[in-house]
Design an enzyme around this catalytic site. Structure first.
Site, short mmCIF file in Angstrom:
data_model
loop_
_atom_site.label_atom_id
_atom_site.label_comp_id
_atom_site.label_asym_id
_atom_site.label_seq_id
_atom_site.Cartn_x
_atom_site.Cartn_y
_atom_site.Cartn_z
N GLU A 1 0.81 -1.22 0.00
CA GLU A 1 0.00 0.00 0.00
C GLU A 1 0.84 1.28 0.00
O GLU A 1 0.71 2.13 0.87
CB GLU A 1 -0.97 -0.03 1.18
N GLU B 1 -5.84 -10.59 -1.59
CA GLU B 1 -6.60 -10.42 -0.35
C GLU B 1 -8.09 -10.37 -0.64
O GLU B 1 -8.83 -9.55 -0.09
CB GLU B 1 -6.16 -9.14 0.38
#
Length: 370
Positions: free
Chosen positions: A160, A265
């Site tokens: 991220e 994910e």
């Protein structure tokens, strides 16, 4: 591929019920069903590793051939103090994967969230200097990757790092080192285990600006001679997002860098996407809007969820030459971080197995046709 994809479309006859074929579930596992296309993975927790969640552990062993550490390898857990590592949960996780012949994925080496509080700070609570952070990154990555050298096959090196608008996240790492910290992390990870596959990972990867930024970042690192083997698309998705056409564009763009694409994910919220607006003035009203199905999904909503998942998996199968792993973020609905977020008590239904460890109908439809 055609057999699996066409079988998936048979979902429409299943509707929204949670009933499954016991025979199909006994004979076939997800890792076998999708084995010709990509690995089937799950994020697992310490209860599943230890066996205290015996049904969860049995489901993992039967259906998955790849596992990722849900929390135990994040720096706040594995390196809670400057001079102390807690290896016990991570050791158990890696041993479980090794003993069961699974691909083991380490998650994650550099991330602004769930970062050990001491990591970017000096004794006065101020951000450390660049040299100090570089050394701390080197010490941490060498220790963690080095300990599991040869047993963790894939590392999420950086997580991220780019915002949806394509700019870099102003994390402590970026504030101190600028974007230099990203190639540095990949260099350190490769030196610690030259045979491990190295990935970069993020959410909302169907966003065009983020897609373009990641392609530029990965191509730049590759031009520097660095190993970047995979791009992870987290795929926390919902009933009305993302646009699957944009998702496909990202798969193709990321594969165009020479990287493998991993769906890392995945979960799909079954609940309406609700955003706070000026019209929602009462907290109770807002919380009820966020938690509309606390006692189970209505049949029509369940059927809609399963149909959208049929479409999603069919889309992934079209690109299975580029995708090497599909990884659910949890095993059954009760595991999901979506429960209790963004308000306490929220109940969601976002994973492959329901709270009784029964497969969702979209998967049962495929199993029953193979």
């Amino acid at each position: 591929m055609l057999a699996v994809a066409s079988a998936a479309v048979a979902l429409v006859t299943v509707q929204g019920c949670s009933c499954t074929s016991a025979t199909a579930q006994e004979l076939l596992a997800l890792k076998d069903l999708y084995g010709d296309y990509f690995k089937m993975g799950a994020a697992i927790n310490t209860s599943q590793v230890s066996g205290s969640d015996s049904l969860g552990q049995a489901t993992v062993k039967k259906h998955f051939n790849s596992i990722v550490a849900e929390n135990c390898m994040k720096s706040e857990k594995i390196h809670p103090e400057r001079d102390r590592y807690d290896w016990v949960p991570a050791d158990s996780f890696v041993n479980f994967g090794t003993e069961n012949g699974m691909q083991v994925v380490g998650h994650c080496l550099v991330w602004h969230s769930q970062l050990a509080p001491w990591f970017p700070l000096d004794d006065n609570g101020k951000l450390v200097c660049a040299d100090t952070l570089r050394q701390r990154m080197a010490d941490h990555i060498n220790a963690v990757v080095g300990r599991y050298k040869g047993r963790v096959q894939v590392w999420d090196v950086c997580n991220e790092v780019i915002l949806d608008d394509g700019t870099y996240r102003e994390s402590p790492f970026y504030q101190i080192l600028g974007k230099e910290y990203i190639p540095l992390a990949f260099k350190l990870a490769h030196e610690a285990d030259p045979d491990a596959m190295l990935a970069i990972n993020d959410f909302n990867m169907a966003t065009s600006a983020k897609r373009e930024a990641y392609v530029a970042l990965v191509n730049d690192m590759k031009a520097q001679g660095l190993r970047v083997d995979a791009i992870g698309m987290q795929a926390h998705i919902g009933m009305d997002y993302p646009d699957f056409g944009e998702f496909e564009k990202s798969i193709e763009a990321f594969a165009g860098t020479g990287c493998q694409v991993m769906i890392t994910e995945w979960d799909m919220s079954a609940l309406p996407t609700v955003k706070r607006t000026a019209n929602i003035s009462e907290t109770v009203e807002y919380e009820e809007m966020l938690n509309p199905y606390p006692n189970g999904l209505p049949q029509d909503v369940a059927a809609e969820w399963n149909q959208r998942m049929t479409d999603f998996m069919t889309m992934l199968l079209r690109h299975s030459d580029k995708i090497t792993r599909f990884n659910a973020w949890g095993v059954c609905d009760s595991d999901s971080w979506k429960n209790g977020w963004p308000v306490p008590g929220r109940v969601d239904y976002p994973l492959l197995f329901d709270r009784n460890y029964q497969m969702k109908p979209f998967l049962t439809a495929v199993l029953n046709n193979n």
